[in-house]
Each structure stands twice: as structure tokens, then as C-alpha cells.
Design an enzyme around this catalytic site. Sequence first.
Site, mmCIF file in Angstrom:
data_model
loop_
_atom_site.group_PDB
_atom_site.id
_atom_site.type_symbol
_atom_site.label_atom_id
_atom_site.label_comp_id
_atom_site.label_asym_id
_atom_site.label_seq_id
_atom_site.Cartn_x
_atom_site.Cartn_y
_atom_site.Cartn_z
ATOM 1 N N THR A 172 0.828 -1.213 0.000
ATOM 2 C CA THR A 172 0.000 0.000 0.000
ATOM 3 C C THR A 172 0.861 1.260 0.000
ATOM 4 O O THR A 172 1.966 1.243 0.519
ATOM 5 C CB THR A 172 -0.864 -0.044 1.275
ATOM 6 O OG1 THR A 172 -1.788 -1.102 1.136
ATOM 7 C CG2 THR A 172 -1.608 1.246 1.533
ATOM 8 N N ARG B 258 -13.876 -8.104 0.099
ATOM 9 C CA ARG B 258 -13.153 -7.690 1.315
ATOM 10 C C ARG B 258 -12.615 -6.251 1.192
ATOM 11 O O ARG B 258 -12.076 -5.849 0.176
ATOM 12 C CB ARG B 258 -11.988 -8.665 1.544
ATOM 13 C CG ARG B 258 -11.118 -8.349 2.750
ATOM 14 C CD ARG B 258 -9.869 -7.605 2.354
ATOM 15 N NE ARG B 258 -8.947 -7.454 3.497
ATOM 16 C CZ ARG B 258 -7.952 -6.576 3.502
ATOM 17 N NH1 ARG B 258 -7.729 -5.802 2.474
ATOM 18 N NH2 ARG B 258 -7.166 -6.480 4.555
HETATM 19 N N1 ASP Z 1 -3.519 -2.384 4.686
HETATM 20 C C1 ASP Z 1 -3.811 -2.925 3.396
HETATM 21 C C2 ASP Z 1 -5.044 -3.770 3.471
HETATM 22 O O1 ASP Z 1 -5.223 -4.463 4.432
HETATM 23 C C3 ASP Z 1 -2.687 -3.750 2.854
HETATM 24 C C4 ASP Z 1 -1.361 -3.042 2.791
HETATM 25 O O2 ASP Z 1 -1.030 -2.259 3.668
HETATM 26 O O3 ASP Z 1 -0.620 -3.286 1.835
HETATM 27 O O4 ASP Z 1 -5.812 -3.769 2.537
#
Ligand code: ASP
Length: 359
Positions: A224, A252
Site C-alpha cells: 500500500t 473484502r
Molecule cells: N492495509 C492494506 C489492506 O489491508 C494492505 C497493505 O497495507 O498493503 O488492505
Amino acid sequence: MKKLFLLFSLSLFLACNTSAEKETKTNQTTETEKAQDSVGNFGIVIHGGAGTILKENMSDSLENAYKAKLEEAVRTGHEILANGGTAIEAVQRTINIMENSPLFNAGKGAVFTNEGKNELDASIMDGQTLNAGAVSGVTTVKNPINLAWEVMENSEHVMLSGKGAEQFARERDLEIVDPEYFYTENRFKSLERLKERNSEKTELDHDGKTAFVDPFIKDSKFGTVGCAALDKNGNLAAGTSTGGMTNKKWGRIGDAPIIGAGTYANNKTAAISATGWGEFFIRGVVAYDISALMEYKKMSLAEAAKEVIQNKNPDLGGSGGIIAIDHQGNVSMEFNTAGMYRAKMNKSGELEIGIYSKL
Ligand code: ASP
């Protein structure tokens, strides 16, 4: 007797009024002092995901590619701030750079769902007004952070999802792409690998040994992207954009588009963006928790971030990190994983880029 009582009530009223006035004045002074503290100061901090990012698994050329893209992104936002642009604009444009790169799990480099699709989430928040915008599960919007900004600025809502969000994107004239645009071979291979490993895990589950704990999530990289900025007017903003987690099912949604979990900004405290195992960041209301510890417990940004990321999040079973900047320009890049892609730049133009636990 009646006169005496009246006199007493009058003096009580006057006394209360003066002390209320004093209190308002003190509050005003504190707020003015806070604003003055940061006027003219500015800074920016970004992340490109946290997780099991180990030097031994990284080639020099890939490491250099990550560093170059982090630098390009942080410099883009820094230039906007140096020219007197707003924190919100800096956050959005900086995130666009990372969304357009296949290196990060956002925009172009988004991970795949169990069905082999890319469903994107993003959010943005303005610390001055506490206004916010978020989108989830979009599949055709090239830059989801821009759609989150549109939701904040040009709708009466905070969060839009799926088809409706995409219709709004078209109405706001945002760049729409074919879902194919988000295909990258690397991410598709990750999905295939994860599916293969998960079929082994299902057998383990039947044993009852690994129920509720997915060992492969714990061992994941979370790519992310996020940005937090302080502008010359003392305003804070934060934003986060993601493809979520590889192999996600059933629509989700993680923490990235949830205001208070993955993103939060408040001029009184700090601007924060998170990355990590989203379910735990939602349950821990991580970004808001850091702000609340600062506001109510008077912790510094460093103390609050450490408490939440090094104690509360792992105690719950989660993993990941945050980047944040406070109203004075103090920065935190706290994570409890092996690495986190990150970079920051201050008013003087000092640049710091990091990937592993030691810079
Ligand atoms: N926090 C993000 C999620 O759970 C994943 C990530 O941080 O890459 O969708």
C-alpha cells in the site's frame, strides 16, 4: 435578606463569567501558539508498504528502482509545499506518482483478488476541516486517490463503493481505464503462489492447528502507499491508496479506505497513513488511536506511534506500520515488520529514504 441573596448571586455570576472568559482566552492562546508554531514550516513523509522486506531477497536493481520512485514521489509533494501549495494537494499528487508505478500495491501495481481481479481502495483527509473522502472496490479508476478527493470535495458523502463510485468517477471526468490496465505479471504470479500455498494450508486447517491464523499473511509484503504532509499554513493532510491484500475474497475491504483506521488527519494532532494487515488496523482504529493518544493523553507523535505500532498492534496479532507528521513538522515512520518502504523530506530539503529496519 432578599437583597443580600441577589448581591451574592450577582457576584457569583460575574466571577464565573470572568473565569470562563479567561479559559476561552487561554484556549485561544494555545490554539494560536500551535498555529504560529508551524506557520512557514512544512514537511512530507510517505510509505510504499511494510512487511517482510529483506535485503537478502532484493536485487540491487530492484532496490534502486524502489528508492528512485520513492524519491520522485516525495520530491513531487515537497515541491508543491515549497511553492505554497496545500497539504491536501501535496498528498494527492505524491500518491499519484506511486499509484502510476507497478512497484507498489496501489493503482497500476494493485494485487489480485481471489477471482483474478483488481479492486482498489483509497482515502484522503484534510486536518484543517476534518473533511474526508474514501472509495472502495473500484476496478476502472486509474487513480483512486483522486476519486477519494472528489468524494470529499464534490459530494455530500464520505465513502462510496463499487459501481456507484465508478459512476461518480465518470461524472467527475476522472481518468477511466480498462481493468486490464491493472494487470502485472508479478502480481498475478503472487496470486497463483498464494493460492497454491493456501491449498496446503487448508489441509493444515483440518488438523485444527492453524485455524484463524494465516501464516502466509503474517509473512506477507503489504505494498500500500500513503502520504502525510504539513503545509506552510500549518495545515495537515493524509491519504492512503491500495489494491488491498492478494487473494482477497467476497468484496473484502481493508483499513486503507476507512477513516480513522488507515488514514486520519487533524490539525490539533497529526496526519497519519497506515500499511499492514488491514483487519487489525481496523480493529485497533490505528490512525485515530495515535491522534487520540496525542490529543487526550498529551503524548508526543513519537510516543503515540510507538505505543500503537510496537505494543497495541502486535498484541492484537497484527503487523505493519505508519508514517505521520504532526503540526510542528515532527515525523514518525514506525513499523513492526522487517521493512517498510519510506521517505521523508523537511523544510530544508533534507531527504531520507529507507527500506529495511535500519536505514
Ligand atoms: N492495509 C492494506 C489492506 O489491508 C494492505 C497493505 O497495507 O498493503 O488492505
